[in-house]
Design a protein around this motif. Structure first.
Motif, mmCIF file in Angstrom:
data_model
loop_
_atom_site.group_PDB
_atom_site.id
_atom_site.type_symbol
_atom_site.label_atom_id
_atom_site.label_comp_id
_atom_site.label_asym_id
_atom_site.label_seq_id
_atom_site.Cartn_x
_atom_site.Cartn_y
_atom_site.Cartn_z
ATOM 1 N N UNK A 18 -45.279 22.225 -8.180
ATOM 2 C CA UNK A 18 -45.863 23.546 -7.895
ATOM 3 C C UNK A 18 -46.811 23.545 -6.706
ATOM 4 N N UNK A 19 -47.536 22.451 -6.517
ATOM 5 C CA UNK A 19 -48.538 22.417 -5.444
ATOM 6 C C UNK A 19 -47.903 22.565 -4.068
ATOM 7 N N UNK A 20 -46.693 22.064 -3.916
ATOM 8 C CA UNK A 20 -46.037 22.162 -2.619
ATOM 9 C C UNK A 20 -45.039 23.295 -2.519
ATOM 10 N N UNK A 21 -44.942 24.103 -3.579
ATOM 11 C CA UNK A 21 -43.892 25.124 -3.606
ATOM 12 C C UNK A 21 -44.382 26.520 -3.261
ATOM 13 N N UNK A 22 -45.699 26.694 -3.133
ATOM 14 C CA UNK A 22 -46.194 28.057 -2.928
ATOM 15 C C UNK A 22 -47.660 28.052 -2.523
ATOM 16 N N UNK A 23 -48.117 29.226 -2.125
ATOM 17 C CA UNK A 23 -49.543 29.501 -1.932
ATOM 18 C C UNK A 23 -49.929 30.633 -2.876
ATOM 19 N N UNK A 24 -51.060 30.492 -3.552
ATOM 20 C CA UNK A 24 -51.537 31.506 -4.489
ATOM 21 C C UNK A 24 -52.857 32.067 -3.971
ATOM 22 N N UNK A 25 -52.990 33.388 -4.019
ATOM 23 C CA UNK A 25 -54.219 34.037 -3.562
ATOM 24 C C UNK A 25 -54.781 34.931 -4.659
ATOM 25 N N UNK B 180 -47.946 35.990 -11.362
ATOM 26 C CA UNK B 180 -47.611 35.167 -10.198
ATOM 27 C C UNK B 180 -47.028 33.825 -10.625
ATOM 28 N N UNK B 181 -47.488 33.296 -11.756
ATOM 29 C CA UNK B 181 -46.906 32.052 -12.267
ATOM 30 C C UNK B 181 -45.417 32.226 -12.566
ATOM 31 N N UNK B 182 -45.026 33.429 -12.973
ATOM 32 C CA UNK B 182 -43.601 33.678 -13.223
ATOM 33 C C UNK B 182 -42.816 33.578 -11.913
ATOM 34 N N UNK B 183 -43.394 34.062 -10.817
ATOM 35 C CA UNK B 183 -42.737 33.906 -9.513
ATOM 36 C C UNK B 183 -42.556 32.421 -9.176
ATOM 37 N N UNK B 184 -43.576 31.620 -9.481
ATOM 38 C CA UNK B 184 -43.477 30.180 -9.221
ATOM 39 C C UNK B 184 -42.387 29.567 -10.098
ATOM 40 N N UNK B 185 -42.307 30.025 -11.340
ATOM 41 C CA UNK B 185 -41.269 29.572 -12.269
ATOM 42 C C UNK B 185 -39.883 29.848 -11.696
ATOM 43 N N UNK B 186 -39.694 31.034 -11.139
ATOM 44 C CA UNK B 186 -38.408 31.370 -10.521
ATOM 45 C C UNK B 186 -38.128 30.439 -9.342
ATOM 46 N N UNK B 187 -39.159 30.172 -8.544
ATOM 47 C CA UNK B 187 -38.988 29.288 -7.396
ATOM 48 C C UNK B 187 -38.571 27.885 -7.776
ATOM 49 N N UNK B 188 -38.898 27.487 -9.006
ATOM 50 C CA UNK B 188 -38.484 26.170 -9.489
ATOM 51 C C UNK B 188 -36.964 26.062 -9.535
ATOM 52 N N UNK B 189 -36.287 27.169 -9.808
ATOM 53 C CA UNK B 189 -34.833 27.146 -9.994
ATOM 54 C C UNK B 189 -34.060 27.624 -8.767
#
Length: 224
Positions: free
Chosen positions: A152-159, A206-215
């Motif tokens: 997750x740390x390298x997959x996105x930026x959270x604001x 926003x965590x759900x968006x990161x979850x989607x990015x995982x797949x």
């Protein structure tokens, strides 16, 4: 992969996890963002609000309802992506309609999110377009890698919205002000809880968006 029936807690205790968060903010008068460790009163207060919001947002997803919701998101996404021939990296050898399989992936995601939480930036309201929280997904999948390389740390930026944080702190100040009447104090406490709750729900989203990015490997898919 983690066991299907276990609620993931990561390898860190809750306080250690929160203390290890990387939170970027601009100090008064500064031009560039810095990692705000509690070096003075200003940054310590901002950091504590962010830590509380992160703690609650993760708690929402760790509940049974939260994990069920993520499972449902996963099943619907993979079904739709397969139907429309969209590229994704969910292992084709696994059955996404199987509840235990989906729960394993949900648990793995939550554990990864805790152990490798993305950097959080405190951003001005104008930059956020009025949103309480925002995620920018990044392409993280390199050639030859699989979904197991997800971090997750390298997959996105959270604001998080700085105005929302200041509003929460303003309510907290009013609640502890010795000159505040009982009625005003109750109103301030309600406002504090409201601001924290809204930011926590926004961050959980926003965590759900990161979850989607995982797949997807953060390929150009429409957000859920």
């Amino acid at each position: 992969m983690v066991g299907a029936g276990r609620v993931p807690r990561g390898t860190q205790n809750a306080q250690q996890f929160l203390e290890n968060l990387v939170i970027m903010d601009k100090l008064p008068g500064a031009e560039n963002e810095v990692n705000i460790t509690p070096i003075n009163h200003f940054v310590a207060r901002h950091r504590k609000v962010v830590m509380k919001v992160v703690h609650l947002a993760l708690h929402f997803l760790r509940t049974e309802n939260g994990r069920d919701g993520l499972q449902n998101v996963l099943q619907r996404l993979i079904t739709d992506w397969n139907r429309f021939g969209m590229v994704h990296i969910f292992p084709h050898s696994e059955d996404h309609t199987d509840a235990n399989t989906r729960l394993q992936w949900v648990n793995l995601f939550l554990e990864q999110l805790e152990n490798n939480h993305p950097e959080i930036r405190i951003s001005p309201n104008d930059d956020m377009g009025g949103a309480d929280a925002e995620t920018t997904r990044l392409p993280w999948l390199n050639a030859g890698e699989t979904i197991h390389a997800f971090n997750p740390r390298g997959s996105c930026r959270v604001s998080l919205n700085s105005m929302s944080i200041r509003s929460a702190l303003g309510a907290a100040d009013a609640a502890v002000n010795p000159g505040t009447s009982g009625e005003q104090r109750n109103k301030a406490l309600t406002n504090w809880a409201h601001h924290i709750f809204i930011m926590s729900i926004a961050l959980a989203h926003e965590y759900v968006h990161i979850f989607v990015g995982m797949f997807t490997g953060a390929l150009d898919h429409e957000p859920p």
